[in-house]
Design a protein around this motif. Sequence first.
Motif, PDB file in Angstrom:
ATOM      1  N   HIS A 140      56.837  60.418 -40.463  1.00 31.04           N
ATOM      2  CA  HIS A 140      55.565  60.334 -40.791  1.00 31.04           C
ATOM      3  C   HIS A 140      54.745  61.828 -40.762  1.00 31.04           C
ATOM      4  O   HIS A 140      54.949  62.585 -40.101  1.00 31.04           O
ATOM      5  N   ARG A 141      54.030  62.067 -41.863  1.00 29.25           N
ATOM      6  CA  ARG A 141      53.267  63.159 -42.205  1.00 29.25           C
ATOM      7  C   ARG A 141      51.814  62.712 -42.328  1.00 29.25           C
ATOM      8  O   ARG A 141      51.483  61.942 -41.985  1.00 29.25           O
ATOM      9  N   ALA A 142      51.176  63.661 -42.803  1.00 27.31           N
ATOM     10  CA  ALA A 142      49.820  63.601 -43.042  1.00 27.31           C
ATOM     11  C   ALA A 142      49.182  62.285 -44.030  1.00 27.31           C
ATOM     12  O   ALA A 142      50.063  61.753 -44.569  1.00 27.31           O
ATOM     13  N   GLY A 143      47.896  62.406 -44.071  1.00 29.30           N
ATOM     14  CA  GLY A 143      47.573  60.964 -44.949  1.00 29.30           C
ATOM     15  C   GLY A 143      46.166  61.257 -45.463  1.00 29.30           C
ATOM     16  O   GLY A 143      45.844  60.122 -46.228  1.00 29.30           O
ATOM     17  N   ILE A 144      45.951  62.641 -45.882  1.00 30.70           N
ATOM     18  CA  ILE A 144      44.893  62.766 -46.750  1.00 30.70           C
ATOM     19  C   ILE A 144      45.117  63.231 -48.057  1.00 30.70           C
ATOM     20  O   ILE A 144      45.996  64.337 -48.188  1.00 30.70           O
ATOM     21  N   ALA A 151      51.399  72.999 -30.663  1.00 29.12           N
ATOM     22  CA  ALA A 151      51.834  71.838 -31.527  1.00 29.12           C
ATOM     23  C   ALA A 151      50.976  70.622 -31.428  1.00 29.12           C
ATOM     24  O   ALA A 151      50.161  70.608 -30.567  1.00 29.12           O
ATOM     25  N   TRP A 152      51.282  69.647 -32.267  1.00 25.34           N
ATOM     26  CA  TRP A 152      50.769  68.190 -32.149  1.00 25.34           C
ATOM     27  C   TRP A 152      51.716  67.326 -31.558  1.00 25.34           C
ATOM     28  O   TRP A 152      52.721  67.266 -31.920  1.00 25.34           O
ATOM     29  N   PHE A 153      50.966  66.547 -30.823  1.00 25.04           N
ATOM     30  CA  PHE A 153      51.528  65.366 -30.234  1.00 25.04           C
ATOM     31  C   PHE A 153      51.161  63.932 -31.110  1.00 25.04           C
ATOM     32  O   PHE A 153      49.688  63.957 -31.044  1.00 25.04           O
ATOM     33  N   SER A 185      42.834  59.739 -36.520  1.00 28.21           N
ATOM     34  CA  SER A 185      42.961  59.410 -37.981  1.00 28.21           C
ATOM     35  C   SER A 185      43.377  57.762 -38.037  1.00 28.21           C
ATOM     36  O   SER A 185      43.440  57.116 -36.809  1.00 28.21           O
ATOM     37  N   GLN A 186      43.712  57.520 -39.003  1.00 31.03           N
ATOM     38  CA  GLN A 186      43.820  56.177 -39.247  1.00 31.03           C
ATOM     39  C   GLN A 186      45.061  55.894 -40.392  1.00 31.03           C
ATOM     40  O   GLN A 186      45.505  56.638 -41.083  1.00 31.03           O
ATOM     41  N   ARG A 187      45.453  54.394 -40.138  1.00 31.45           N
ATOM     42  CA  ARG A 187      46.346  53.912 -41.319  1.00 31.45           C
ATOM     43  C   ARG A 187      46.115  52.798 -41.749  1.00 31.45           C
ATOM     44  O   ARG A 187      46.127  52.556 -42.859  1.00 31.45           O
ATOM     45  N   PRO A 212      49.718  75.009 -41.322  1.00 35.84           N
ATOM     46  CA  PRO A 212      49.411  74.044 -40.168  1.00 35.84           C
ATOM     47  C   PRO A 212      48.952  72.918 -40.640  1.00 35.84           C
ATOM     48  O   PRO A 212      48.092  72.963 -41.659  1.00 35.84           O
ATOM     49  N   PRO A 213      49.063  71.467 -39.934  1.00 34.95           N
ATOM     50  CA  PRO A 213      48.495  70.358 -40.373  1.00 34.95           C
ATOM     51  C   PRO A 213      46.909  70.371 -40.280  1.00 34.95           C
ATOM     52  O   PRO A 213      46.530  69.272 -41.224  1.00 34.95           O
ATOM     53  N   THR A 214      46.339  70.886 -39.667  1.00 35.23           N
ATOM     54  CA  THR A 214      44.868  70.776 -39.647  1.00 35.23           C
ATOM     55  C   THR A 214      44.171  70.858 -41.005  1.00 35.23           C
ATOM     56  O   THR A 214      44.033  71.827 -41.619  1.00 35.23           O
TER      57      THR A 214
HETATM   58  C1  DHB Z   1      46.278  63.413 -40.907  1.00 35.73           C
HETATM   59  C2  DHB Z   1      46.610  64.457 -40.573  1.00 35.73           C
HETATM   60  C3  DHB Z   1      46.069  65.742 -40.958  1.00 35.73           C
HETATM   61  O1  DHB Z   1      46.690  66.921 -40.631  1.00 35.73           O
HETATM   62  C4  DHB Z   1      44.519  65.698 -41.095  1.00 35.73           C
HETATM   63  O2  DHB Z   1      44.260  66.804 -41.045  1.00 35.73           O
HETATM   64  C5  DHB Z   1      44.040  64.413 -41.284  1.00 35.73           C
HETATM   65  C6  DHB Z   1      44.662  63.293 -41.320  1.00 35.73           C
HETATM   66  C7  DHB Z   1      46.946  62.031 -40.731  1.00 35.73           C
HETATM   67  O3  DHB Z   1      48.041  62.072 -40.303  1.00 35.73           O
HETATM   68  O4  DHB Z   1      46.144  60.758 -40.928  1.00 35.73           O
END
Ligand code: DHB
Length: 389
Positions: free
Chosen positions: A43-47, A182-184, A210-212, A290-292
């Motif tokens: 699972h990674r980011a979604g945007i 880090a991120w949890f 966030s959402q899926r 970084p993921p942000t």
């Molecule tokens: C998601 C992850 C991110 O790092 C971000 O900025 C926005 C959404 C995600 O996993 O949905």
Amino acid sequence: IKTQVGIVGGGPAGLMLSHLLAKTGVENLVVESRDHETIRNTHRAGILEAGSVKMLTDSGVNGRVLTHGDEHTGIDLRFNGESHPLDFTDLVDATVTLYAQNEVFVDLAAARKRDAGDVRYSSEVTAVFDLETETPKFHFTDADGNGFEVHCDILVGADGSRSFCRRAVPGTQDFKIEYPFAWFGILTEAPKSSPELIYANSPHGFALISQRSETVQRMYFQCDPNEDVDSWSDDRIWNELQRRVDGSDGFTLKTGNIFDKTVLKFRSFVREPLSHGRMFLIGDAGHTVPPTGAKGLNLAFADVKVLFEAIDSFYSTQNSALLNGYSDLALKRVWKAQNFSYWMTSMLHTPVNADPFMAKRALGELDTVTSSRYGQQYLAESYTGWPHS
Ligand code: DHB
């Protein structure tokens, strides 16, 4: 084995490049160390930026991103317990699409299979060599333990942040910074808590809601890089997330069963240059953010676009000018994304034991951004993605 382009790494970047090359008749082989299931469950980011969606749809990967992706017209920046919605459509006439990165992988893998692409999963690359010649080569061992030597014209390292290809060559310079947090990340069976994604700065640290789908949600909260997921019960996680979005408006997260928990460590990293002789690095192999702000996959796709055009030109004109320019051109966008990801990260996170001045400064920055249309536009333009070169 002889092929035109040898691609080490079958994540989204490697498969996207393989797909585009195959469509223009450039023979290629993809070698990936993991199996399909493992990548599908990573699972990674979604945007996705609009440019990334366009690459998937224009090239005929398939339309699932259009039918299953969720268009988002903005985000909510939350700080001091208050929401500050940003409307990207109004600000910069652009939107993003929420579509999980592992779904992008599934679609690309299916498209390669449909088009009879040569993708070897569970195959480990053990050497890359002759990179400074016109026939770069690599060795790999497949799932049955058989060894192969591949001869190609162009070798591409798309093998992620721990890239074997990158580590096999000396760069001129590696640039990197670490973060003290880090991120949890969790996946939960719950309804959406809010129509748009919420990026929250709080005295207890950052949280991202966030959402899926309608029934599955993705959330993250800032944690210690060495946090142990097993010491976090569902209750403890929900309490932590809730106190990071608490505010005078009484906003309350919708909770549910948590079925996935992971600690995601991150850093900022760039290798320069992104090429060595006839080997080219794309995506996380060459740089990580970084993921942000979710720039990782989008940046990888932007690399793919630049490299694909350079390879296409190499075969159609026998001229390697664009290949030689790949690193410089790709790095321009890389550094813009590095800046944006670092900026979002530092504005929204509060390091444990941070100087109280720094925490207050970040709130001043959030106020500057949200209280001005120019500030909002600056964030919106970067978040939705700069035009592809
Ligand atoms: C998601 C992850 C991110 O790092 C971000 O900025 C926005 C959404 C995600 O996993 O949905």
